[in-house]
Design an enzyme around this catalytic site. Structure first.
Site, PDB file in Angstrom:
ATOM      1  CE  LYS A  84      -4.348   0.345   2.385  1.00 19.29           C
ATOM      2  NZ  LYS A  84      -4.944   0.306   3.725  1.00 19.29           N
TER       3      LYS A  84
HETATM    4  C1  E4P Z   1      -8.078   0.687   4.000  1.00 21.71           C
HETATM    5  O1  E4P Z   1      -7.485   0.475   2.977  1.00 21.71           O
HETATM    6  C2  E4P Z   1      -8.042   1.997   4.681  1.00 21.71           C
HETATM    7  O2  E4P Z   1      -6.812   2.203   5.280  1.00 21.71           O
HETATM    8  C3  E4P Z   1      -9.174   2.063   5.663  1.00 21.71           C
HETATM    9  O3  E4P Z   1     -10.339   1.610   5.007  1.00 21.71           O
HETATM   10  C4  E4P Z   1      -9.399   3.440   6.276  1.00 21.71           C
HETATM   11  O4  E4P Z   1     -10.594   3.419   7.003  1.00 21.71           O
HETATM   12  P1  E4P Z   1     -11.023   4.558   8.027  1.00 21.71           P
HETATM   13  O5  E4P Z   1     -11.285   5.801   7.269  1.00 21.71           O
HETATM   14  O6  E4P Z   1     -12.253   4.041   8.679  1.00 21.71           O
HETATM   15  O7  E4P Z   1      -9.873   4.709   8.994  1.00 21.71           O
END
Ligand code: E4P
Length: 306
Positions: free
Chosen positions: A93
């Site tokens: 990521k």
């Molecule tokens: C996943 O890829 C993201 O990091 C995550 O969905 C972020 O979610 P949030 O906005 O609830 O922290």
């Protein structure tokens, strides 16, 4: 639609896997922190991550932490070399843009994406908040993009202006219709008060002139997601869309309706996807109506003892 679980908690990943619905996992530094805190002291993070990778036969996203292109590339290689051999399912990521303040480098993320994809390391381009970012990430070679649906809703909620600056608890319902109504009402008032010229020329940016209750014309994170889907379909990009920052089961349904490739969903929201009050009431009514003869067929004559 593929379902990923948006967690680093191994017990949640194993539980979702046991239901036969799990296609992958996404983590981020905040989710790793939560998982390690709940696992208690003495946990080897390296072994913990390996356990996650072995549990799921699908992509598992692990995030880099640097903000420079070189730093992100080095970390991506470290993560990939250390962990991809376990189950051949590591995805790196990379934030689409690591800049935190005006003047920071806006392009380190996209450059790292290009270099990593050329090296054959799969990238999930994260922190996507606009269709343009998603377009750039796809062109740079990202295998996945993660648009943050819930965080866009939070941003718009703050722009509704009723309670600006409030931190909305995750999982609360976002009233998109209210945002639309507020925008229309404010527009009507502005027209009535003949303030339109002021608004149009205030910042010389027509798209931003109606900032109230929307984000560049979107009234919800789901709207933003839909726009990305349209663009990808129109140009035939292979990049898969992972709807991220999901807060409610209603958002999951909206993702499925528009044909998004993947939704990464917090475990409690996945649990909610199975519930309905009428299902529970129906279950109770069926159980109450079972006659002894039927029990005898199913459980044998000594069913009372069962
Ligand atoms: C996943 O890829 C993201 O990091 C995550 O969905 C972020 O979610 P949030 O906005 O609830 O922290």
């Amino acid at each position: 639609m593929k379902i990923f679980v948006d967690t680093a908690k191994i017990e949640e990943i194993k539980e979702a896997e046991s239901w036969g619905i799990l296609d992958g996992v996404t983590t981020n530094p905040s989710l790793i922190k939560k998982a390690v805190e709940s696992a208690g002291e003495g946990v080897s993070l390296e072994e913990y991550i390996k356990d996650i990778l072995r549990t799921v036969d699908g992509p598992v996203s692990l995030e880099v932490i640097s903000t420079t292109m070189e730093g992100m590339i080095t970390e991506a290689e470290v993560l990939y070399d250390k962990f991809n051999g376990i189950n051949n399912n590591v995805v790196i990521k990379v934030p689409v843009n690591t800049s935190m303040e005006p003047g920071d480098d806006d392009f380190a993320g996209i450059k790292a994406t290009k270099v990593l994809s050329e090296k054959g390391i799969p990238v999930n381009s994260t922190l996507i908040m606009t269709p343009n970012q998603a377009l750039m990430a796809a062109k740079a070679g990202a295998d996945y993009v993660s648009p943050f649906v819930g965080r866009i809703d939070d941003h718009i909620r703050n722009r509704i202006g009723l309670k600006g600056g409030v931190d909305y608890p995750k999982g609360t319902y976002y009233p998109e219709e209210l945002a639309v109504r507020v925008w229309e009402k404010k527009l009507e008032t502005a027209i009535h008060e003949q303030k339109i010229d002021d608004i149009v020329y205030r910042d010389h940016n027509i798209m931003r002139m109606f900032d109230w209750a929307n984000d560049d014309g979107f009234f919800s994170g789901v709207d933003m997601l839909w726009s990305i889907k349209q663009i990808y379909d129109r140009y035939g990009f292979d990049t898969e869309i992972i709807a991220a920052s999901i807060r409610t089961d209603r958002q999951v349904r909206q993702c499925a309706e528009m044909g998004v490739d993947i939704a990464t969903i917090p475990f409690p929201v996945i649990e909610n996807m199975m519930t309905h009050i009428k299902t529970s009431q129906g279950m109770k009514a069926f159980c109450d109506d079972v006659i002894p003869e039927y029990k005898a067929i199913l459980w044998g004559k000594d069913f009372e003892k069962a």
